[in-house]
Design an enzyme around this catalytic site. Structure first.
Site, PDB file in Angstrom:
ATOM      1  N   CYS A 130       0.808  -1.222   0.000  1.00  0.00           N
ATOM      2  CA  CYS A 130       0.000   0.000   0.000  1.00  0.00           C
ATOM      3  C   CYS A 130       0.841   1.273   0.000  1.00  0.00           C
ATOM      4  O   CYS A 130       0.313   2.369  -0.241  1.00  0.00           O
ATOM      5  CB  CYS A 130      -0.936  -0.008   1.196  1.00  0.00           C
ATOM      6  SG  CYS A 130      -1.935  -1.518   1.298  1.00  0.00           S
ATOM      7  N   HIS A 161      -2.899   6.839   1.947  1.00  0.00           N
ATOM      8  CA  HIS A 161      -3.423   5.589   1.394  1.00  0.00           C
ATOM      9  C   HIS A 161      -4.847   5.382   1.896  1.00  0.00           C
ATOM     10  O   HIS A 161      -5.127   5.526   3.086  1.00  0.00           O
ATOM     11  CB  HIS A 161      -2.521   4.425   1.820  1.00  0.00           C
ATOM     12  CG  HIS A 161      -3.168   3.087   1.699  1.00  0.00           C
ATOM     13  ND1 HIS A 161      -3.777   2.659   0.538  1.00  0.00           N
ATOM     14  CD2 HIS A 161      -3.309   2.071   2.610  1.00  0.00           C
ATOM     15  CE1 HIS A 161      -4.264   1.440   0.727  1.00  0.00           C
ATOM     16  NE2 HIS A 161      -3.999   1.073   1.964  1.00  0.00           N
ATOM     17  N   ASN A 215     -10.284  -0.369  -0.650  1.00  0.00           N
ATOM     18  CA  ASN A 215      -8.830  -0.313  -0.465  1.00  0.00           C
ATOM     19  C   ASN A 215      -8.187  -0.938  -1.698  1.00  0.00           C
ATOM     20  O   ASN A 215      -8.283  -2.140  -1.917  1.00  0.00           O
ATOM     21  CB  ASN A 215      -8.449  -1.079   0.803  1.00  0.00           C
ATOM     22  CG  ASN A 215      -6.948  -1.115   1.065  1.00  0.00           C
ATOM     23  OD1 ASN A 215      -6.140  -0.938   0.168  1.00  0.00           O
ATOM     24  ND2 ASN A 215      -6.587  -1.379   2.314  1.00  0.00           N
TER      25      ASN A 215
END
Length: 327
Positions: A114, A251, A281
């Site tokens: 990420c 993120h 996500n």
């Protein structure tokens, strides 16, 4: 060293198929209220059976080319940031290079999960500023649905597919990059991993399912403590303070994590960009998706100061402070 690299264009792509919270209610013991309360997510995009990370990344670059009328024939490096590659080898970058038909370019994958896109920007800035390259494509792309267990309600509600790309070029007069900060705590890697081979971290044997496995509670605690410290360290390398930052782009892991980071760093959530509500996500794709969403909504202006911060598997994290230069 003073940066000589400028971001000149951006593009994005998400698959057509939507996976809503109502859809997930049919797969696992969950409901819309529970998901929204804990994550802020309503939808995520899912790649079709024969759509992979290379297809997603390629389409993001095509979007960049079409919108900004950019030529990529002279791109001399392709960096793909991903944790869900089509193959172990060849790299996603090589597959995208072939799809784009550019021959005289390097092609590498970068896996910082990420934090991948912010790591990729660091690498591109370094390559260009050092003089090794002149024109670099940085792509954050993921097909996380391929490595998600849709019987595990703790993870399947989180992840989606998508991609974003930026073009970074040599420009000594008007660079984008102001400062950066990198970090990793590999000793905590067991809290977010994916493997199909039996292996150990710090002597602990990990489950080898080939799907993402996450200890959400531990990742949450790590992120809300690590990211504010990283933001402060990043700004300490400049004459700027948080009040000088126009937009914070973390993120898009989980809205509750972002809210906690903003509270802990005393940064207004209203000046924070995210892509999680309708995309979930998307790991290395979440920051470029959030940036391009803001571009399309007319939120970003030339010379806005943006603080981008990626964090996740590794456990790795990376921040970059940039001057927005895409017209």
């Amino acid at each position: 060293m003073q940066s000589k690299a400028k971001i000149t264009a951006i593009g994005s792509y998400v698959p057509e198929c939507k996976l809503t919270n109502a859809d997930l209610e049919k797969l696992v013991d969950t409901n819309d209220e529970w998901i929204v309360k804990r994550t802020g997510m309503k939808e995520r995009r899912i790649a079709h059976e024969y759509e992979f990370t290379s297809n997603i990344g390629y389409n993001a670059v095509r979007n960049l080319i079409e919108r900004f009328d950019q030529s990529i024939e002279d791109v001399d490096m392709v960096i793909v940031c991903t944790m869900s590659p089509d193959f172990q080898t060849p790299s996603v970058a090589s597959l995208i290079q072939a799809k784009l038909g550019i021959k005289n370019t390097g092609a590498i994958d970068l896996n910082a999960a990420c934090a991948g896109f912010t790591y990729g920007l660091h690498v591109a800035n370094g390559l260009i500023t050092s003089g090794l390259n002149k024109k670099v494509l940085v792509i954050g792309a993921e097909a996380l649905s391929k490595i998600t267990d849709y019987e595990d309600r703790s993870t399947c509600v989180l992840f989606g597919d998508g991609g974003g790309a930026v073009l970074v070029e040599y420009d000594e007069e008007n660079p984008s990059f102001i400062a950066g900060h990198l970090g990793s705590e590999g000793e905590h890697g067991k809290n977010l991993y994916c493997t199909n081979v039996a292996n150990q971290i710090n002597g602990e044997t990990l489950i080898s399912t080939g799907n993402i496995i996450q200890n959400g509670r531990e990742v949450y605690k790590w992120a809300v403590n690590t990211v504010p410290r990283g933001m402060a360290s990043l700004l300490s390398k400049t004459t700027m303070s948080l009040s000088d930052v126009d937009w914070f782009v973390p993120h898009s892991a989980n809205l509750r994590i972002i809210e906690s980071i903003c509270r802990k760093s005393s940064f207004p959530i209203e000046k924070t960009l995210q892509s999680l509500v309708y995309y979930g996500n998307t790991s290395a794709a979440s920051i470029p998706l959030a940036l391009d969403k803001a571009v399309c909504e007319g939120k970003l202006e030339i010379d806005n100061k943006l603080l981008l911060y990626g964090f996740g598997g590794g456990l790795a994290h990376a921040g970059v402070l940039i001057n927005w230069t895409v017209a």
